[in-house]
Design a protein around this motif. Structure first.
Motif, short mmCIF file in Angstrom:
data_model
loop_
_atom_site.label_atom_id
_atom_site.label_comp_id
_atom_site.label_asym_id
_atom_site.label_seq_id
_atom_site.Cartn_x
_atom_site.Cartn_y
_atom_site.Cartn_z
N LYS A 1 25.29 -3.74 -3.14
CA LYS A 1 24.71 -2.59 -2.64
C LYS A 1 24.99 -2.47 -1.42
CE LYS A 1 20.34 -0.41 -1.72
NZ LYS A 1 19.67 0.61 -2.76
N GLU A 2 24.94 -3.59 -0.49
CA GLU A 2 25.37 -3.69 1.09
C GLU A 2 26.76 -3.49 0.95
OE1 GLU A 2 26.02 -6.96 4.38
OE2 GLU A 2 24.78 -7.50 2.70
N MET A 3 27.70 -3.92 0.26
CA MET A 3 29.11 -3.59 0.23
C MET A 3 29.38 -2.11 -0.05
SD MET A 3 30.74 -6.09 1.56
CE MET A 3 29.52 -6.59 2.32
N GLY A 4 28.57 -1.49 -1.01
CA GLY A 4 28.78 0.01 -1.31
C GLY A 4 28.37 1.07 -0.20
N GLU A 5 27.35 0.57 0.67
CA GLU A 5 26.88 1.28 1.49
C GLU A 5 27.55 1.02 2.88
OE1 GLU A 5 22.73 0.49 1.60
OE2 GLU A 5 22.23 1.42 -0.13
N LEU A 6 28.55 0.23 2.94
CA LEU A 6 29.23 -0.12 4.11
C LEU A 6 30.14 1.14 4.61
CD1 LEU A 6 29.69 -2.44 5.97
CD2 LEU A 6 31.64 -3.06 4.80
N PRO A 7 30.82 1.89 3.91
CA PRO A 7 31.31 3.17 4.15
C PRO A 7 30.43 4.15 4.90
CG PRO A 7 32.24 2.54 2.11
CD PRO A 7 31.07 1.81 2.38
N LEU A 8 29.24 4.40 4.63
CA LEU A 8 28.25 5.16 5.00
C LEU A 8 27.50 4.88 6.25
CD1 LEU A 8 27.06 6.33 1.53
CD2 LEU A 8 28.78 7.23 2.62
N ASP A 9 27.98 3.63 6.57
CA ASP A 9 27.04 2.97 7.80
C ASP A 9 27.74 3.61 9.17
OD1 ASP A 9 25.46 1.57 9.33
OD2 ASP A 9 26.49 -0.23 9.15
N ASN A 10 26.88 4.36 10.01
CA ASN A 10 27.23 4.81 11.03
C ASN A 10 26.93 3.96 12.18
OD1 ASN A 10 28.55 7.23 9.99
ND2 ASN A 10 26.60 8.50 9.90
N ASP A 11 26.33 2.88 12.06
CA ASP A 11 25.84 2.05 13.40
C ASP A 11 27.25 1.51 14.13
OD1 ASP A 11 23.19 2.67 12.45
OD2 ASP A 11 22.75 0.77 11.62
N ASN A 12 28.16 1.41 13.29
CA ASN A 12 29.28 0.64 14.17
C ASN A 12 30.20 1.34 14.96
OD1 ASN A 12 28.47 -1.76 13.06
ND2 ASN A 12 29.82 -1.68 11.07
N GLN A 13 29.73 2.71 15.14
CA GLN A 13 30.62 3.67 15.67
C GLN A 13 30.21 3.98 17.04
OE1 GLN A 13 31.10 7.17 13.37
NE2 GLN A 13 32.14 6.24 11.80
#
Length: 58
Positions: free
Chosen positions: A46-58
């Protein structure tokens, strides 16, 4: 061209072992991948699947 390659490959001693080794490597890789997919934790997937949607690193 293909006739040259075929004749050249027939002169190599033990050339039949290379396709068997390749098949074995292919089978072992996908068997291990299959095993990893079914034993991986659902939280990690689940964590890897949601990684592309994570906007915290931008």
């Amino acid at each position: 061209m293909l006739k040259f390659v075929k004749n050249h490959m027939e002169t190599i001693e033990g050339v039949a072992t290379y396709p068997m080794i390749s098949l074995l490597i292919f089978f072992v890789f996908f068997a291990l991948l299959f095993w990893w997919v079914f034993t991986a934790s659902k939280a990690h997937i689940k964590e890897m699947g949601e990684l592309p949607l994570d906007n915290d690193n931008q």
